[in-house]
Motif scaffolding. Sequence first.
Motif, PDB file in Angstrom:
ATOM      1  N   LEU A  72     115.944  51.610  32.993  1.00 24.36           N
ATOM      2  CA  LEU A  72     115.534  51.142  31.677  1.00 24.36           C
ATOM      3  C   LEU A  72     114.074  50.716  31.655  1.00 24.36           C
ATOM      4  O   LEU A  72     113.383  50.844  30.656  1.00 24.36           O
ATOM      5  N   LEU A  73     113.587  50.186  32.802  1.00 20.34           N
ATOM      6  CA  LEU A  73     112.221  49.683  32.879  1.00 20.34           C
ATOM      7  C   LEU A  73     111.223  50.713  33.381  1.00 20.34           C
ATOM      8  O   LEU A  73     110.064  50.410  33.545  1.00 20.34           O
ATOM      9  N   GLN A  74     111.707  51.910  33.661  1.00 25.97           N
ATOM     10  CA  GLN A  74     110.791  52.930  34.163  1.00 25.97           C
ATOM     11  C   GLN A  74     109.718  53.239  33.130  1.00 25.97           C
ATOM     12  O   GLN A  74     110.000  53.397  31.947  1.00 25.97           O
ATOM     13  N   VAL A  75     108.483  53.283  33.582  1.00 24.28           N
ATOM     14  CA  VAL A  75     107.349  53.574  32.716  1.00 24.28           C
ATOM     15  C   VAL A  75     106.721  54.876  33.178  1.00 24.28           C
ATOM     16  O   VAL A  75     106.353  55.014  34.345  1.00 24.28           O
ATOM     17  N   GLY A  76     106.631  55.823  32.269  1.00 20.80           N
ATOM     18  CA  GLY A  76     106.012  57.092  32.603  1.00 20.80           C
ATOM     19  C   GLY A  76     104.505  56.959  32.661  1.00 20.80           C
ATOM     20  O   GLY A  76     103.945  55.865  32.545  1.00 20.80           O
ATOM     21  N   PRO A  77     103.811  58.053  32.849  1.00 22.72           N
ATOM     22  CA  PRO A  77     102.349  58.014  32.890  1.00 22.72           C
ATOM     23  C   PRO A  77     101.779  57.400  31.607  1.00 22.72           C
ATOM     24  O   PRO A  77     102.203  57.739  30.504  1.00 22.72           O
ATOM     25  N   VAL A  78     100.863  56.473  31.765  1.00 24.33           N
ATOM     26  CA  VAL A  78     100.272  55.765  30.631  1.00 24.33           C
ATOM     27  C   VAL A  78      98.771  56.006  30.633  1.00 24.33           C
ATOM     28  O   VAL A  78      98.126  55.961  31.681  1.00 24.33           O
ATOM     29  N   LEU A  79      98.221  56.264  29.468  1.00 18.90           N
ATOM     30  CA  LEU A  79      96.782  56.463  29.327  1.00 18.90           C
ATOM     31  C   LEU A  79      96.330  55.832  28.022  1.00 18.90           C
ATOM     32  O   LEU A  79      96.851  56.154  26.954  1.00 18.90           O
ATOM     33  N   PHE A  80      95.393  54.904  28.115  1.00 21.31           N
ATOM     34  CA  PHE A  80      94.843  54.266  26.924  1.00 21.31           C
ATOM     35  C   PHE A  80      93.407  54.732  26.739  1.00 21.31           C
ATOM     36  O   PHE A  80      92.566  54.547  27.623  1.00 21.31           O
ATOM     37  N   PRO A  81      93.087  55.315  25.598  1.00 14.61           N
ATOM     38  CA  PRO A  81      91.700  55.719  25.342  1.00 14.61           C
ATOM     39  C   PRO A  81      90.838  54.498  25.038  1.00 14.61           C
ATOM     40  O   PRO A  81      91.342  53.387  24.845  1.00 14.61           O
ATOM     41  N   GLU A  82      89.555  54.718  24.990  1.00 14.32           N
ATOM     42  CA  GLU A  82      88.639  53.653  24.598  1.00 14.32           C
ATOM     43  C   GLU A  82      88.621  53.530  23.077  1.00 14.32           C
ATOM     44  O   GLU A  82      88.631  54.527  22.360  1.00 14.32           O
ATOM     45  N   CYS A  83      88.597  52.303  22.588  1.00 16.32           N
ATOM     46  CA  CYS A  83      88.377  52.089  21.160  1.00 16.32           C
ATOM     47  C   CYS A  83      86.937  52.441  20.823  1.00 16.32           C
ATOM     48  O   CYS A  83      86.055  52.452  21.696  1.00 16.32           O
ATOM     49  N   SER A  84      86.698  52.708  19.571  1.00 19.01           N
ATOM     50  CA  SER A  84      85.331  52.924  19.111  1.00 19.01           C
ATOM     51  C   SER A  84      84.497  51.681  19.396  1.00 19.01           C
ATOM     52  O   SER A  84      84.994  50.556  19.416  1.00 19.01           O
ATOM     53  N   ILE A  85      83.208  51.873  19.610  1.00 22.86           N
ATOM     54  CA  ILE A  85      82.301  50.762  19.873  1.00 22.86           C
ATOM     55  C   ILE A  85      82.297  49.768  18.712  1.00 22.86           C
ATOM     56  O   ILE A  85      81.978  48.593  18.880  1.00 22.86           O
ATOM     57  N   ILE A 593      98.444  39.710  41.276  1.00 23.24           N
ATOM     58  CA  ILE A 593      97.098  39.147  41.151  1.00 23.24           C
ATOM     59  C   ILE A 593      96.194  40.293  40.713  1.00 23.24           C
ATOM     60  O   ILE A 593      95.986  41.255  41.456  1.00 23.24           O
ATOM     61  N   CYS A 594      95.668  40.186  39.509  1.00 25.29           N
ATOM     62  CA  CYS A 594      94.912  41.299  38.925  1.00 25.29           C
ATOM     63  C   CYS A 594      93.495  40.865  38.548  1.00 25.29           C
ATOM     64  O   CYS A 594      93.257  39.695  38.244  1.00 25.29           O
ATOM     65  N   GLN A 595      92.594  41.843  38.563  1.00 30.33           N
ATOM     66  CA  GLN A 595      91.240  41.631  38.067  1.00 30.33           C
ATOM     67  C   GLN A 595      90.870  42.770  37.139  1.00 30.33           C
ATOM     68  O   GLN A 595      91.073  43.949  37.452  1.00 30.33           O
ATOM     69  N   LYS A 596      90.330  42.411  35.986  1.00 29.31           N
ATOM     70  CA  LYS A 596      89.879  43.404  35.018  1.00 29.31           C
ATOM     71  C   LYS A 596      88.493  43.904  35.426  1.00 29.31           C
ATOM     72  O   LYS A 596      87.592  43.104  35.715  1.00 29.31           O
ATOM     73  N   ASN A 597      88.328  45.198  35.447  1.00 25.35           N
ATOM     74  CA  ASN A 597      87.040  45.780  35.834  1.00 25.35           C
ATOM     75  C   ASN A 597      86.095  45.886  34.641  1.00 25.35           C
ATOM     76  O   ASN A 597      86.528  46.019  33.493  1.00 25.35           O
ATOM     77  N   LEU A 598      84.820  45.813  34.916  1.00 28.92           N
ATOM     78  CA  LEU A 598      83.801  45.975  33.875  1.00 28.92           C
ATOM     79  C   LEU A 598      83.501  47.450  33.689  1.00 28.92           C
ATOM     80  O   LEU A 598      83.235  48.169  34.643  1.00 28.92           O
ATOM     81  N   TRP A 599      83.568  47.896  32.451  1.00 31.35           N
ATOM     82  CA  TRP A 599      83.227  49.270  32.112  1.00 31.35           C
ATOM     83  C   TRP A 599      82.530  49.259  30.756  1.00 31.35           C
ATOM     84  O   TRP A 599      82.657  48.313  29.987  1.00 31.35           O
ATOM     85  N   PHE A 600      81.805  50.307  30.465  1.00 28.67           N
ATOM     86  CA  PHE A 600      81.103  50.413  29.192  1.00 28.67           C
ATOM     87  C   PHE A 600      81.572  51.655  28.452  1.00 28.67           C
ATOM     88  O   PHE A 600      82.039  52.618  29.058  1.00 28.67           O
ATOM     89  N   SER A 601      81.415  51.624  27.157  1.00 30.58           N
ATOM     90  CA  SER A 601      81.870  52.724  26.316  1.00 30.58           C
ATOM     91  C   SER A 601      81.143  54.012  26.676  1.00 30.58           C
ATOM     92  O   SER A 601      79.951  54.007  27.000  1.00 30.58           O
ATOM     93  N   LYS A 602      81.874  55.109  26.606  1.00 36.07           N
ATOM     94  CA  LYS A 602      81.285  56.417  26.881  1.00 36.07           C
ATOM     95  C   LYS A 602      80.534  56.970  25.677  1.00 36.07           C
ATOM     96  O   LYS A 602      79.908  58.018  25.768  1.00 36.07           O
ATOM     97  N   GLN A 603      80.647  56.267  24.558  1.00 33.36           N
ATOM     98  CA  GLN A 603      79.944  56.747  23.371  1.00 33.36           C
ATOM     99  C   GLN A 603      78.442  56.720  23.608  1.00 33.36           C
ATOM    100  O   GLN A 603      77.911  55.814  24.238  1.00 33.36           O
ATOM    101  N   SER A 604      77.774  57.711  23.068  1.00 36.90           N
ATOM    102  CA  SER A 604      76.323  57.794  23.209  1.00 36.90           C
ATOM    103  C   SER A 604      75.660  56.681  22.431  1.00 36.90           C
ATOM    104  O   SER A 604      76.174  56.197  21.434  1.00 36.90           O
ATOM    105  N   SER A 605      74.506  56.243  22.903  1.00 38.94           N
ATOM    106  CA  SER A 605      73.761  55.237  22.159  1.00 38.94           C
ATOM    107  C   SER A 605      73.265  55.793  20.835  1.00 38.94           C
ATOM    108  O   SER A 605      72.957  55.055  19.916  1.00 38.94           O
ATOM    109  N   ARG A 606      73.191  57.124  20.742  1.00 37.93           N
ATOM    110  CA  ARG A 606      72.854  57.754  19.460  1.00 37.93           C
ATOM    111  C   ARG A 606      74.170  58.076  18.777  1.00 37.93           C
ATOM    112  O   ARG A 606      74.950  58.884  19.249  1.00 37.93           O
ATOM    113  N   ARG A 607      74.444  57.408  17.647  1.00 35.41           N
ATOM    114  CA  ARG A 607      75.741  57.548  17.033  1.00 35.41           C
ATOM    115  C   ARG A 607      75.616  57.594  15.516  1.00 35.41           C
ATOM    116  O   ARG A 607      74.662  57.086  14.936  1.00 35.41           O
TER     117      ARG A 607
END
Length: 679
Positions: A72-85, A593-607
């Motif tokens: 019941l608790l099995q979780v299949g492959p999960v993928l979350f996209p980035e929200c818009s900037i 024990i978890c740590q959130k990693n720092l990442w930046f949006s893949k959106q171009s600075s020209r938008r």
Amino acid sequence: MKYKNSDGKPLHPPDRASKLVKRLLVLIVSCGIFFFLGGVIHCPGKNFLAAKDVMKIVTNDVESSEDSFDELLQVGPVLFPECSIDYQDYTPCMDPRRWKKYGYYRLTLMERHCPPIFERKECLVPPPNGYKSPIQWPKSKNECWYRNVPYDWINKQKSNQHWLKKQGEKFIFPGGGTMFPNGVSAYIDLMQDLIPQMKDGTVRTAIDTGCGVASWGGDLLDRGILTVSLAPRDNHEAQVQFALERGIPAILGIISTQRLPFPSSSFDMAHCSRCLIPWTEFGGIFLMEIHRILRPGGFWVLSGPPVNYENRWRGWNTTMEAQKTDYEKLDELLTSMCFKLFNKKDDIAVWQKASDDSCSKLAEPDAYPPKCDDGTEPDSAWYTPLRACIVAPGPTTKKISLKSISKWPQRLHSTPERVSAVPGGSGSSFKHDDGKWKERARHYKKLLPTLGTDKIRNVMDMNTMFGGFAAAVISDPLWVMNVVSSHGANTLPVVFDRGLIGTYHDWCEAFSTYPRTYDLLHLDGLFTAESQRCEMKYVLLEMDRILRPKGYAIIRESSYFVDAISKITKALRWSCRKENTESTTEEKEKLLICQKNLWFSKQSSRRIITDIDMEEATSMASLAGVCLHTLPSLRPSAADVCRLMKEKISSISFASSSEKLTSFALKRGQNPFHGTLFD
């Protein structure tokens, strides 16, 4: 050959239909039994088990039932996209994009309005471009990185009041405010002269309504007073975000049509420094809410209109007679609610709430405001409408009054009077919980040595009982927001009686804060308790939204949930490891024990401005009286307009800039609503 029974009648073997009916009956009865018992098996619909699994459980096949639960608790492959900037400061339940759907009456639009399930975002909220790890406490009280809270509007509008100022890559907080131009420390020095109880540990918890950038609450931390700074998501844009970036406790909220998410008799002191709340309007209903959450014997402090109207009325764009009338109405309302004027000097007036039920005003048959009827639960505060009535003093009123409870810090470990109101609560259970969390905190620090250092400042205990974790780390340079489930046992009064702070919340919804505002999230069996109501991925997505990059999470859960949680945290881009608890005998419980990693949006600075920006701009501009219909291409020659829009496009609030943008552009003969924005 036909077989016959003992009566000589033909015996027909059961046909397939009758067999199916019998099997279905067994299945339905089995489902009903386990639904009644609160088991984990669900009837066919969603998350159901096969009939053979149900029958195994009915026959007490424990091993098979555990296997079925794992399935019941099995979780299949999960993928979350980035929200818009554009969602870098997304507050789902207080989203300015949705304000136009709600009314202006008493600013209802600024209350909690969570999106329906089909509108929930299943994406990762990005940090602003140039985001840095926050400045550490106590240095953060006076400065923060501009790129972490990239707003210029509040700096420009409040520069004369010294709220904050931009210097290079930082915002500096001089400690000024509307009513304390000489600095917040001088302002509080005067307040302590008026309220000596602020100096001796009598006053420990406070709430600041309309907090600005929380300089008042920040200064009180050095004086041993823990303050919840409260402000809505309004045209000051990021008051609460500034407060939390500084390392000062704060939460999004507004006194409007619903009760604040705190129990009755919570705070020792409430404060309003020109917070512009119309206290005497709507029958005084806002002040009645202050009366509800203020502890018996507690203090209400007001500075600003109409206090000191004799000397201040000229600067308030009014008349002395009007301000005098307002003051008299306010004093009369407070007197009818059993407040007494405690002290007054210059711009500060202090009233004290009655400590017991001896006030005769509420006993009068035609008294206004009237006493709330017995059907109004004083502690009910999650989407509970405000009512124009006073919570009547109860049998414990005198025992929980400010003069009866222990002074800080003794009250932290003293058994609170209201612990007996908790199902199963007693002095012994409280002491046991207190000792248990001391042991757990020591174990946590072995697994996460950063806990207890200046790298962890803002902490949330997502489902506390009595505030035991917060009490165990009280000597560390941090503060804890203790969250109690709105669907669980009401233990939050105990938390406040200990001199700690917290709030009610339902984790099926988003929390009332900005993204990236907590350094550490701690939970103890939250998914075990709420898995039947709240979908795990949405809770974890919300944890990711409010956790700072490089922040930590300590997840204490049943081993059944840990593996499923681990799969989802990978999709959140967290780094996690499984650890044992402090108990050598408890194997069914594990720690992540978890740590959130720092990442930046893949959106171009020209938008290019998107349809989402269009919807947001329209919503925000409608509040400013501006109607935006189109956002086609902006000519490159309109560079000035581009630069002005650039400052605002990184935030999700257009309310304060739309009108300025329109005026700015029209003065130059330009159409402000045409264009492509280049960074």
